[in-house]
Motif scaffolding. Structure first.
Motif, PDB file in Angstrom:
ATOM      1  N   ALA A 244       6.060   2.927  -4.158  1.00 40.14           N
ATOM      2  CA  ALA A 244       7.423   3.463  -4.080  1.00 40.14           C
ATOM      3  C   ALA A 244       8.476   2.384  -3.864  1.00 40.14           C
ATOM      4  CB  ALA A 244       7.501   4.502  -2.959  1.00 40.14           C
ATOM      5  N   PHE A 245       8.085   1.207  -3.381  1.00 40.53           N
ATOM      6  CA  PHE A 245       9.019   0.097  -3.224  1.00 40.53           C
ATOM      7  C   PHE A 245       9.112  -0.763  -4.480  1.00 40.53           C
ATOM      8  CE2 PHE A 245       8.408  -0.243   1.694  1.00 40.53           C
ATOM      9  CZ  PHE A 245       9.208   0.885   1.857  1.00 40.53           C
ATOM     10  N   GLY A 246       8.310  -0.458  -5.499  1.00 42.29           N
ATOM     11  CA  GLY A 246       8.295  -1.286  -6.690  1.00 42.29           C
ATOM     12  C   GLY A 246       7.363  -2.475  -6.602  1.00 42.29           C
ATOM     13  N   VAL A 247       6.405  -2.442  -5.692  1.00 42.35           N
ATOM     14  CA  VAL A 247       5.437  -3.522  -5.514  1.00 42.35           C
ATOM     15  C   VAL A 247       4.180  -3.195  -6.312  1.00 42.35           C
ATOM     16  CG1 VAL A 247       3.990  -4.737  -3.839  1.00 42.35           C
ATOM     17  CG2 VAL A 247       6.334  -4.113  -3.243  1.00 42.35           C
ATOM     18  N   TRP A 248       3.788  -4.108  -7.182  1.00 43.72           N
ATOM     19  CA  TRP A 248       2.630  -3.908  -8.055  1.00 43.72           C
ATOM     20  C   TRP A 248       1.373  -4.548  -7.468  1.00 43.72           C
ATOM     21  CZ3 TRP A 248       2.989  -1.808 -13.208  1.00 43.72           C
ATOM     22  CH2 TRP A 248       4.292  -1.492 -13.614  1.00 43.72           C
ATOM     23  N   GLN A 249       0.275  -3.801  -7.489  1.00 42.83           N
ATOM     24  CA  GLN A 249      -1.078  -4.302  -7.199  1.00 42.83           C
ATOM     25  C   GLN A 249      -1.156  -5.130  -5.921  1.00 42.83           C
ATOM     26  OE1 GLN A 249      -4.119  -4.918 -10.225  1.00 42.83           O
ATOM     27  NE2 GLN A 249      -2.459  -5.500 -11.597  1.00 42.83           N
ATOM     28  N   SER A 250      -0.647  -4.586  -4.840  1.00 38.07           N
ATOM     29  CA  SER A 250      -0.826  -5.274  -3.563  1.00 38.07           C
ATOM     30  C   SER A 250      -2.269  -5.169  -3.083  1.00 38.07           C
ATOM     31  CB  SER A 250       0.121  -4.708  -2.502  1.00 38.07           C
ATOM     32  OG  SER A 250      -0.043  -3.306  -2.360  1.00 38.07           O
ATOM     33  N   VAL A 251      -2.995  -4.155  -3.533  1.00 37.45           N
ATOM     34  CA  VAL A 251      -4.416  -4.055  -3.196  1.00 37.45           C
ATOM     35  C   VAL A 251      -5.235  -4.201  -4.473  1.00 37.45           C
ATOM     36  CG1 VAL A 251      -3.973  -2.620  -1.172  1.00 37.45           C
ATOM     37  CG2 VAL A 251      -4.494  -1.521  -3.345  1.00 37.45           C
TER      38      VAL A 251
END
Length: 332
Positions: A244-251
Protein backbone atom coordinates in the motif's frame (compact mmCIF):
# COMPACT_ATOMS: atom_id res chain seq x y z
CA UNK A 1 37.43 -29.93 -0.58
CA UNK A 2 40.10 -27.69 -2.01
CA UNK A 3 42.85 -27.13 0.53
CA UNK A 4 44.99 -24.56 -1.31
CA UNK A 5 45.65 -21.85 1.28
CA UNK A 6 44.96 -19.18 -1.30
CA UNK A 7 41.33 -20.27 -1.47
CA UNK A 8 38.59 -20.37 1.16
CA UNK A 9 38.44 -23.81 2.76
CA UNK A 10 34.73 -23.40 3.32
CA UNK A 11 32.06 -20.77 3.61
CA UNK A 12 30.45 -21.15 7.04
CA UNK A 13 26.75 -20.45 7.58
CA UNK A 14 25.01 -17.77 9.54
CA UNK A 15 22.10 -20.15 10.05
CA UNK A 16 19.17 -21.51 8.12
CA UNK A 17 18.95 -20.77 4.39
CA UNK A 18 20.42 -17.32 4.81
CA UNK A 19 23.55 -16.23 3.06
CA UNK A 20 27.00 -17.53 4.05
CA UNK A 21 29.47 -15.46 6.00
CA UNK A 22 32.82 -14.67 4.44
CA UNK A 23 35.28 -16.84 6.44
CA UNK A 24 37.96 -15.26 8.54
CA UNK A 25 36.43 -11.79 8.58
CA UNK A 26 34.48 -11.06 11.75
CA UNK A 27 35.13 -7.32 11.91
CA UNK A 28 33.78 -4.65 9.58
CA UNK A 29 36.06 -3.55 6.79
CA UNK A 30 36.07 -0.29 4.90
CA UNK A 31 34.78 0.16 1.35
CA UNK A 32 37.40 -0.70 -1.23
CA UNK A 33 37.35 2.66 -2.99
CA UNK A 34 37.57 6.27 -1.92
CA UNK A 35 33.94 7.26 -2.43
CA UNK A 36 33.13 10.36 -0.38
CA UNK A 37 29.63 11.25 0.74
CA UNK A 38 27.93 13.62 -1.69
CA UNK A 39 24.78 15.73 -1.45
CA UNK A 40 21.62 13.92 -2.63
CA UNK A 41 21.53 13.86 -6.41
CA UNK A 42 18.42 12.46 -8.18
CA UNK A 43 20.41 12.32 -11.41
CA UNK A 44 22.70 9.75 -9.80
CA UNK A 45 20.05 7.71 -8.03
CA UNK A 46 17.10 7.43 -10.39
CA UNK A 47 14.97 4.86 -8.57
CA UNK A 48 11.36 5.73 -7.80
CA UNK A 49 10.67 6.67 -4.18
CA UNK A 50 7.96 5.57 -1.78
CA UNK A 51 7.11 8.20 0.85
CA UNK A 52 6.30 7.01 4.36
CA UNK A 53 4.81 9.62 6.66
CA UNK A 54 5.83 9.73 10.31
CA UNK A 55 3.91 7.13 12.28
CA UNK A 56 3.75 4.70 15.15
CA UNK A 57 3.66 0.99 14.39
CA UNK A 58 4.06 -2.30 16.22
CA UNK A 59 7.51 -3.70 15.45
CA UNK A 60 8.22 -7.40 15.82
CA UNK A 61 6.49 -10.73 15.29
CA UNK A 62 2.82 -10.73 16.28
CA UNK A 63 2.05 -14.06 14.58
CA UNK A 64 4.19 -16.53 16.50
CA UNK A 65 6.06 -17.51 13.35
CA UNK A 66 9.38 -16.02 14.41
CA UNK A 67 12.56 -18.06 14.47
CA UNK A 68 14.27 -18.71 17.77
CA UNK A 69 17.44 -16.68 18.06
CA UNK A 70 16.37 -14.06 15.51
CA UNK A 71 15.15 -11.62 18.15
CA UNK A 72 11.75 -10.82 16.62
CA UNK A 73 10.20 -10.24 20.05
CA UNK A 74 9.05 -8.59 22.17
CA UNK A 75 6.58 -6.74 19.98
CA UNK A 76 6.97 -3.07 20.81
CA UNK A 77 5.57 0.26 19.67
CA UNK A 78 7.96 2.39 17.61
CA UNK A 79 7.73 5.85 16.12
CA UNK A 80 9.60 6.66 12.88
CA UNK A 81 9.84 10.11 11.32
CA UNK A 82 8.94 10.79 7.69
CA UNK A 83 11.27 9.17 5.18
CA UNK A 84 11.56 8.25 1.53
CA UNK A 85 12.69 4.77 0.60
CA UNK A 86 13.46 3.19 -2.75
CA UNK A 87 10.32 1.62 -4.16
CA UNK A 88 12.51 -1.27 -5.34
CA UNK A 89 15.85 -2.76 -4.46
CA UNK A 90 18.81 -1.21 -6.26
CA UNK A 91 18.94 -2.79 -9.70
CA UNK A 92 21.88 -4.03 -11.73
CA UNK A 93 21.36 -1.06 -14.06
CA UNK A 94 21.54 1.42 -11.17
CA UNK A 95 24.57 -0.25 -9.63
CA UNK A 96 26.27 -0.26 -13.05
CA UNK A 97 25.91 3.55 -13.24
CA UNK A 98 27.63 3.85 -9.87
CA UNK A 99 30.50 1.59 -10.93
CA UNK A 100 30.87 3.33 -14.30
CA UNK A 101 31.21 6.75 -12.64
CA UNK A 102 33.47 5.73 -9.76
CA UNK A 103 35.43 2.67 -10.87
CA UNK A 104 34.38 1.00 -7.62
CA UNK A 105 35.30 -2.65 -7.12
CA UNK A 106 33.04 -4.68 -4.88
CA UNK A 107 34.44 -6.84 -2.11
CA UNK A 108 33.44 -9.99 -4.02
CA UNK A 109 35.65 -8.78 -6.87
CA UNK A 110 38.47 -7.92 -4.47
CA UNK A 111 38.34 -11.25 -2.65
CA UNK A 112 37.90 -13.08 -5.96
CA UNK A 113 34.89 -15.19 -5.02
CA UNK A 114 31.37 -15.15 -3.62
CA UNK A 115 28.57 -17.59 -2.69
CA UNK A 116 26.22 -19.02 -5.34
CA UNK A 117 23.25 -21.34 -4.88
CA UNK A 118 24.15 -24.84 -6.11
CA UNK A 119 21.34 -25.17 -8.69
CA UNK A 120 22.26 -21.87 -10.36
CA UNK A 121 26.04 -22.09 -10.74
CA UNK A 122 27.56 -21.12 -14.09
CA UNK A 123 31.21 -21.99 -13.57
CA UNK A 124 33.82 -24.59 -14.46
CA UNK A 125 34.54 -27.27 -11.83
CA UNK A 126 37.92 -25.75 -10.98
CA UNK A 127 36.16 -22.53 -9.98
CA UNK A 128 34.17 -24.24 -7.22
CA UNK A 129 36.21 -23.39 -4.14
CA UNK A 130 34.18 -24.87 -1.31
CA UNK A 131 30.92 -26.42 -0.15
CA UNK A 132 30.12 -26.08 3.56
CA UNK A 133 28.68 -29.32 4.97
CA UNK A 134 26.24 -27.40 7.17
CA UNK A 135 24.62 -25.68 4.16
CA UNK A 136 25.69 -27.69 1.09
CA UNK A 137 23.35 -25.76 -1.19
CA UNK A 138 25.86 -22.88 -1.09
CA UNK A 139 29.06 -23.02 -3.13
CA UNK A 140 32.03 -20.69 -2.98
CA UNK A 141 32.58 -19.76 -6.62
CA UNK A 142 35.66 -18.01 -7.94
CA UNK A 143 34.68 -15.14 -10.24
CA UNK A 144 31.15 -14.78 -8.87
CA UNK A 145 30.32 -11.10 -8.37
CA UNK A 146 27.64 -8.55 -9.22
CA UNK A 147 28.42 -8.71 -12.96
CA UNK A 148 28.63 -12.51 -12.87
CA UNK A 149 25.80 -13.42 -10.47
CA UNK A 150 25.90 -17.18 -11.13
CA UNK A 151 29.67 -17.41 -11.60
CA UNK A 152 32.24 -16.49 -14.24
CA UNK A 153 30.24 -18.04 -17.08
CA UNK A 154 27.24 -15.79 -16.39
CA UNK A 155 26.57 -12.17 -17.34
CA UNK A 156 23.98 -9.46 -16.68
CA UNK A 157 22.29 -10.06 -20.02
CA UNK A 158 18.52 -10.00 -19.48
CA UNK A 159 18.73 -9.14 -15.77
CA UNK A 160 19.41 -5.39 -15.73
CA UNK A 161 16.06 -4.89 -13.96
CA UNK A 162 16.88 -7.53 -11.32
CA UNK A 163 18.41 -6.69 -7.92
CA UNK A 164 22.15 -6.13 -7.79
CA UNK A 165 23.53 -9.04 -5.75
CA UNK A 166 26.91 -10.13 -4.37
CA UNK A 167 26.88 -6.71 -2.71
CA UNK A 168 28.36 -6.51 0.78
CA UNK A 169 27.22 -4.03 3.43
CA UNK A 170 30.41 -2.06 2.76
CA UNK A 171 29.61 -2.02 -0.97
CA UNK A 172 26.08 -0.79 -0.28
CA UNK A 173 27.49 1.95 1.94
CA UNK A 174 29.84 3.05 -0.85
CA UNK A 175 26.89 3.28 -3.25
CA UNK A 176 24.98 5.36 -0.70
CA UNK A 177 27.92 7.73 -0.29
CA UNK A 178 28.05 8.26 -4.06
CA UNK A 179 24.30 8.75 -4.40
CA UNK A 180 23.81 10.96 -1.33
CA UNK A 181 21.67 8.27 0.28
CA UNK A 182 21.83 5.98 3.29
CA UNK A 183 20.73 2.50 4.25
CA UNK A 184 17.39 2.19 6.08
CA UNK A 185 17.27 1.43 9.76
CA UNK A 186 15.55 -1.80 10.70
CA UNK A 187 12.61 0.20 12.02
CA UNK A 188 12.25 2.18 8.79
CA UNK A 189 12.57 -0.98 6.72
CA UNK A 190 9.90 -2.83 8.70
CA UNK A 191 7.57 0.16 8.75
CA UNK A 192 7.86 0.49 4.96
CA UNK A 193 7.41 -3.25 4.41
CA UNK A 194 4.25 -3.39 6.50
CA UNK A 195 2.53 -0.85 4.26
CA UNK A 196 0.38 0.43 7.10
CA UNK A 197 -1.06 -2.99 7.99
CA UNK A 198 -0.55 -3.51 11.74
CA UNK A 199 0.64 -6.90 12.98
CA UNK A 200 0.42 -8.67 9.64
CA UNK A 201 2.90 -11.32 8.55
CA UNK A 202 3.37 -10.09 4.98
CA UNK A 203 3.21 -6.74 3.17
CA UNK A 204 -0.25 -7.63 1.83
CA UNK A 205 -1.74 -9.24 4.96
CA UNK A 206 -1.68 -12.71 6.50
CA UNK A 207 -2.91 -14.93 3.67
CA UNK A 208 -1.44 -15.99 0.34
CA UNK A 209 -4.74 -16.19 -1.50
CA UNK A 210 -4.83 -17.90 -4.88
CA UNK A 211 -1.66 -16.46 -6.43
CA UNK A 212 2.02 -16.00 -5.77
CA UNK A 213 2.77 -12.81 -3.86
CA UNK A 214 6.59 -12.83 -3.75
CA UNK A 215 9.62 -14.71 -5.01
CA UNK A 216 10.33 -17.67 -2.72
CA UNK A 217 11.08 -21.37 -3.09
CA UNK A 218 8.49 -23.83 -4.40
CA UNK A 219 9.01 -27.57 -4.16
CA UNK A 220 11.40 -29.49 -1.91
CA UNK A 221 14.19 -27.36 -0.47
CA UNK A 222 17.05 -27.41 -1.42
CA UNK A 223 16.97 -30.00 -4.21
CA UNK A 224 13.85 -29.33 -6.29
CA UNK A 225 12.40 -25.96 -7.18
CA UNK A 226 9.30 -26.34 -9.35
CA UNK A 227 9.66 -22.65 -10.31
CA UNK A 228 5.87 -22.23 -10.19
CA UNK A 229 6.33 -18.49 -9.60
CA UNK A 230 8.54 -18.25 -12.68
CA UNK A 231 11.92 -17.67 -11.02
CA UNK A 232 14.68 -20.00 -9.85
CA UNK A 233 16.79 -17.17 -8.45
CA UNK A 234 16.12 -13.41 -8.56
CA UNK A 235 13.05 -11.87 -10.19
CA UNK A 236 12.75 -8.39 -11.71
CA UNK A 237 12.32 -5.80 -8.99
CA UNK A 238 8.81 -4.93 -10.20
CA UNK A 239 7.52 -8.47 -10.39
CA UNK A 240 4.40 -9.35 -8.33
CA UNK A 241 2.74 -6.27 -6.78
CA UNK A 242 3.71 -3.39 -4.45
CA UNK A 243 2.25 -2.89 -1.01
CA UNK A 244 0.00 0.00 0.00
CA UNK A 245 3.00 2.34 0.34
CA UNK A 246 4.22 1.52 -3.16
CA UNK A 247 7.11 -0.66 -1.95
CA UNK A 248 7.88 -3.61 -4.24
CA UNK A 249 9.14 -7.03 -3.07
CA UNK A 250 10.32 -6.16 0.40
CA UNK A 251 9.94 -9.85 1.24
CA UNK A 252 11.40 -12.64 -0.88
CA UNK A 253 13.70 -12.12 -3.86
CA UNK A 254 16.84 -10.90 -2.00
CA UNK A 255 17.94 -10.10 1.51
CA UNK A 256 18.33 -6.35 2.04
CA UNK A 257 21.01 -4.71 4.17
CA UNK A 258 19.98 -2.31 6.92
CA UNK A 259 22.21 0.21 8.69
CA UNK A 260 21.86 -1.35 12.16
CA UNK A 261 24.40 -3.41 13.99
CA UNK A 262 22.95 -6.79 14.95
CA UNK A 263 21.84 -7.83 18.42
CA UNK A 264 19.21 -10.54 18.85
CA UNK A 265 18.28 -8.94 22.19
CA UNK A 266 17.95 -5.40 20.89
CA UNK A 267 14.15 -5.24 21.09
CA UNK A 268 14.32 -5.61 24.87
CA UNK A 269 16.13 -2.29 25.26
CA UNK A 270 15.65 -0.35 22.00
CA UNK A 271 14.26 3.21 22.19
CA UNK A 272 10.69 3.73 21.04
CA UNK A 273 11.50 6.66 18.76
CA UNK A 274 13.61 6.26 15.61
CA UNK A 275 15.65 3.30 16.88
CA UNK A 276 18.88 2.89 14.94
CA UNK A 277 20.30 -0.30 16.40
CA UNK A 278 23.01 -1.09 18.95
CA UNK A 279 26.01 1.26 19.17
CA UNK A 280 28.49 -1.42 18.05
CA UNK A 281 28.73 -5.01 16.91
CA UNK A 282 30.37 -7.48 14.54
CA UNK A 283 27.47 -8.07 12.13
CA UNK A 284 24.93 -5.95 10.31
CA UNK A 285 21.23 -6.64 10.02
CA UNK A 286 19.51 -7.97 6.90
CA UNK A 287 15.78 -8.02 6.23
CA UNK A 288 13.19 -9.59 3.95
CA UNK A 289 14.31 -13.13 3.15
CA UNK A 290 15.11 -14.24 -0.37
CA UNK A 291 14.26 -16.53 -3.26
CA UNK A 292 15.52 -19.44 -1.12
CA UNK A 293 12.98 -19.03 1.68
CA UNK A 294 10.58 -21.94 2.20
CA UNK A 295 8.26 -22.84 5.07
CA UNK A 296 10.01 -26.17 5.59
CA UNK A 297 13.34 -24.57 6.46
CA UNK A 298 13.54 -20.77 6.39
CA UNK A 299 10.30 -18.83 6.67
CA UNK A 300 11.95 -15.43 6.85
CA UNK A 301 9.97 -13.88 4.00
CA UNK A 302 7.96 -11.95 6.59
CA UNK A 303 7.76 -8.30 7.67
CA UNK A 304 9.28 -8.95 11.09
CA UNK A 305 11.91 -11.54 10.13
CA UNK A 306 15.54 -10.67 10.91
CA UNK A 307 18.97 -12.03 10.02
CA UNK A 308 22.54 -10.77 10.00
CA UNK A 309 25.90 -11.11 8.33
CA UNK A 310 29.38 -9.64 8.51
CA UNK A 311 29.77 -6.34 6.63
CA UNK A 312 32.13 -7.82 4.02
CA UNK A 313 30.01 -10.89 3.21
CA UNK A 314 28.26 -11.28 -0.14
CA UNK A 315 26.11 -13.86 -1.88
CA UNK A 316 23.75 -14.38 -4.79
CA UNK A 317 20.76 -13.51 -2.60
CA UNK A 318 21.95 -10.30 -0.91
CA UNK A 319 21.02 -6.85 -2.23
CA UNK A 320 19.87 -3.53 -0.78
CA UNK A 321 17.61 -0.50 -1.10
CA UNK A 322 18.32 3.02 0.15
CA UNK A 323 16.66 5.88 2.01
CA UNK A 324 16.86 9.63 1.40
CA UNK A 325 19.10 11.51 3.80
CA UNK A 326 16.88 14.59 4.12
CA UNK A 327 14.07 14.28 6.64
CA UNK A 328 10.88 16.34 6.41
CA UNK A 329 9.75 16.65 10.01
CA UNK A 330 8.20 14.10 12.32
CA UNK A 331 4.57 14.85 11.36
CA UNK A 332 3.61 13.78 14.88
Amino acid sequence: MISDDSRPERIPPIGSCCSPTRPGHDRPTQPGADVRTRPPDPARHELEQATVSGRRFLMGDSTGAGNRGDGEVPVHEVWVDNFQIDATTVTNAAFARFVAQTGYRTEAETYGYSAVFHLAVAADPEDILGQPPEIPWWLGVRGADWTHPAGPRSTLEGVHDHPAVHVSWNDALAYCAWAGRRLPTEAEWECASRGGLPGRAFPWGDEWGDRYRCNTWQGVFPTLNTVDDGWLTTAPVREFAPNAFGVWQSVGNVWEWCSDWWDEHYYSYSPNRNPSGPPAGARRTMRGGSFLCHDSYCNRYRNSARASNTPDSSAANIGFRTVGIAQHGSNE
